[in-house]
Design a protein around this motif. Sequence first.
Motif, short mmCIF file in Angstrom:
data_model
loop_
_atom_site.label_atom_id
_atom_site.label_comp_id
_atom_site.label_asym_id
_atom_site.label_seq_id
_atom_site.Cartn_x
_atom_site.Cartn_y
_atom_site.Cartn_z
N SER A 60 0.84 -1.20 0.00
CA SER A 60 0.00 0.00 0.00
C SER A 60 0.88 1.25 0.00
CB SER A 60 -0.95 -0.02 1.19
OG SER A 60 -1.74 1.13 1.20
N GLU A 61 1.48 1.58 1.14
CA GLU A 61 2.29 2.80 1.23
C GLU A 61 3.09 2.82 2.51
OE1 GLU A 61 -0.19 6.31 1.41
OE2 GLU A 61 -1.62 5.34 2.74
N GLY A 62 3.83 3.89 2.72
CA GLY A 62 4.58 4.08 3.96
C GLY A 62 3.68 4.69 5.03
N SER A 63 4.27 5.02 6.18
CA SER A 63 3.45 5.57 7.27
C SER A 63 2.94 6.96 6.92
CB SER A 63 4.25 5.60 8.58
OG SER A 63 5.29 6.55 8.50
N ALA A 64 3.70 7.71 6.15
CA ALA A 64 3.26 9.06 5.76
C ALA A 64 3.82 9.39 4.37
CB ALA A 64 3.71 10.08 6.79
N ALA A 65 3.78 8.39 3.50
CA ALA A 65 4.37 8.58 2.17
C ALA A 65 3.88 7.51 1.21
CB ALA A 65 5.90 8.49 2.27
N ASN A 66 3.77 7.87 -0.03
CA ASN A 66 3.50 6.87 -1.08
C ASN A 66 4.81 6.22 -1.51
OD1 ASN A 66 1.11 9.22 -2.00
ND2 ASN A 66 0.53 7.13 -1.54
N ILE A 67 4.68 5.11 -2.23
CA ILE A 67 5.88 4.36 -2.61
C ILE A 67 5.91 4.12 -4.12
CG2 ILE A 67 4.78 2.10 -2.14
CD1 ILE A 67 7.59 1.19 -1.08
N PHE A 68 7.10 4.25 -4.68
CA PHE A 68 7.35 3.93 -6.09
C PHE A 68 8.49 2.93 -6.15
CE2 PHE A 68 5.03 7.81 -6.80
CZ PHE A 68 4.52 7.74 -8.09
N LEU A 69 8.36 1.98 -7.08
CA LEU A 69 9.44 1.05 -7.39
C LEU A 69 9.91 1.37 -8.80
CD1 LEU A 69 7.39 -0.43 -5.38
CD2 LEU A 69 8.34 -2.55 -6.24
N VAL A 70 11.17 1.15 -9.07
CA VAL A 70 11.67 1.21 -10.45
C VAL A 70 11.99 -0.22 -10.85
CG1 VAL A 70 13.44 2.09 -12.01
CG2 VAL A 70 12.65 3.52 -10.09
N MET A 71 11.34 -0.66 -11.94
CA MET A 71 11.55 -2.03 -12.42
C MET A 71 11.73 -1.98 -13.93
SD MET A 71 8.75 -3.97 -10.04
CE MET A 71 9.57 -5.54 -9.93
N SER A 72 12.87 -2.42 -14.40
CA SER A 72 13.20 -2.43 -15.84
C SER A 72 12.92 -1.08 -16.49
CB SER A 72 12.40 -3.52 -16.56
OG SER A 72 12.59 -4.76 -15.93
N GLY A 73 13.36 -0.02 -15.85
CA GLY A 73 13.25 1.32 -16.43
C GLY A 73 11.88 1.97 -16.31
N LYS A 74 10.93 1.25 -15.67
CA LYS A 74 9.56 1.80 -15.50
C LYS A 74 9.31 2.11 -14.03
CE LYS A 74 7.04 -0.65 -19.06
NZ LYS A 74 6.81 -2.04 -19.29
N LEU A 75 8.48 3.11 -13.78
CA LEU A 75 8.02 3.36 -12.42
C LEU A 75 6.77 2.54 -12.17
CD1 LEU A 75 8.29 7.25 -12.05
CD2 LEU A 75 9.67 5.54 -10.87
N VAL A 76 6.73 1.89 -11.03
CA VAL A 76 5.55 1.10 -10.66
C VAL A 76 5.10 1.60 -9.29
CG1 VAL A 76 4.69 -1.21 -10.14
CG2 VAL A 76 6.44 -0.92 -11.92
N THR A 77 3.80 1.88 -9.17
CA THR A 77 3.30 2.37 -7.88
C THR A 77 1.91 1.78 -7.63
OG1 THR A 77 3.06 4.37 -6.53
CG2 THR A 77 2.19 4.51 -8.76
N PRO A 78 1.59 1.48 -6.36
CA PRO A 78 0.26 0.94 -6.06
C PRO A 78 -0.84 1.86 -6.59
CG PRO A 78 1.69 0.67 -4.16
CD PRO A 78 2.45 1.52 -5.15
N ALA A 79 -1.92 1.23 -7.06
CA ALA A 79 -3.03 1.99 -7.64
C ALA A 79 -3.82 2.70 -6.54
CB ALA A 79 -3.94 1.01 -8.40
N VAL A 80 -4.67 3.64 -6.94
CA VAL A 80 -5.41 4.44 -5.95
C VAL A 80 -6.38 3.59 -5.14
CG1 VAL A 80 -5.21 6.61 -7.23
CG2 VAL A 80 -7.19 5.14 -7.62
#
Length: 319
Positions: free
Chosen positions: A199-219
């Motif tokens: 989902s997210e951090g305690s007070a922050a959203n999270i992004f991953l970088v995978m194979s040159g793309k940004l991936v982030t949990p959906a709303v």
Amino acid sequence: MSEGHSGAGFPARGIAYLDRRFVPMEEAKISIATHAFNYGTGCFEGIRGYWNSEREEVYLVKLQKHFQRLLNSTRLFRIDIGHDLQQLCDVAIEVVRRTGYREDVYVRPIAYKASPVIKVGLLHLQDGFCCFSAPMGAYFDITRGLVVTVSGWRRNDDNAIPARAKATGGYINAALAIADAQEAGFDEAILLTGDGHVSEGSAANIFLVMSGKLVTPAVADDILVGITRGAILELAAKLGVPVVERRVDRTELYVADEIFLCGTGVQIAPVTKVDGRAIGEGKMGEITRALQDLYLAAVHGEVEEFMDWLTPVYANRSR
Ligand SMILES: Cc1ncc(COP(=O)(O)O)c(C=O)c1O
């Protein structure tokens, strides 16, 4: 963020707004019987202002977007905030201007159930609105990587306490997670949804970088739909980095090339270790660095293309 009056936080100061009046912070007081204090029935925002010393200006970041989100939260919690979007923006500008900040600042508006009554509910209660501020530098040292853990506490569900609305009471979930993570020696906790996705951090959203793309949990993954998250989508488009918003498995955290957290407080903070596993090369990745550089330049008013993110306090021209 550690808050309060201890040395660990960012002590509030200056001129606050309460009951439609600007008053010195020491006079901005509410009763211990206040409904929101007893039941957590409030919603709030955290807005940053960045000091630009060359232009002698404080730039409030995405002010309208923050207050639009606050207005959405108040709809969910049936709070009549009694101010329209422009009036709310003007209150924030005035709190900073009247305090006279010449440094980075954080603005905290809160809409809440104000009645001094013992009764659970949201109906037939008086509503209140207040706003105060504190000087604020870095929440984390964003030049170094954060060491994080996946929390045993699950993110509160949309059908329990909706994370979409920034509810004061909902933050007990984040508080449990960050406190246990810090006690165990980590900088931050990553919370999973009830069904075990990131989902997210305690007070922050999270992004991953995978194979040159940004991936982030959906709303719909029980996140607060972050204003900074939205800003990153804009920055990624400018940098030509594709973004995918989707469900993220816990184990994707362990194999990502890069990870960063983002939010008004944390700004863009690289994560270099999750549960003892190094992320990428164990230092800030290239895409994270490019986004961090561009973000910090934009919020300081150094990128023409993103000047419409900013509301100058002293020139007092709302954009
Ligand atoms: C739980 C949570 N998620 C995400 C964020 C990031 O939101 P924003 O970028 O709007 O500050 C915050 C910010 O305070 C937060 O508390």
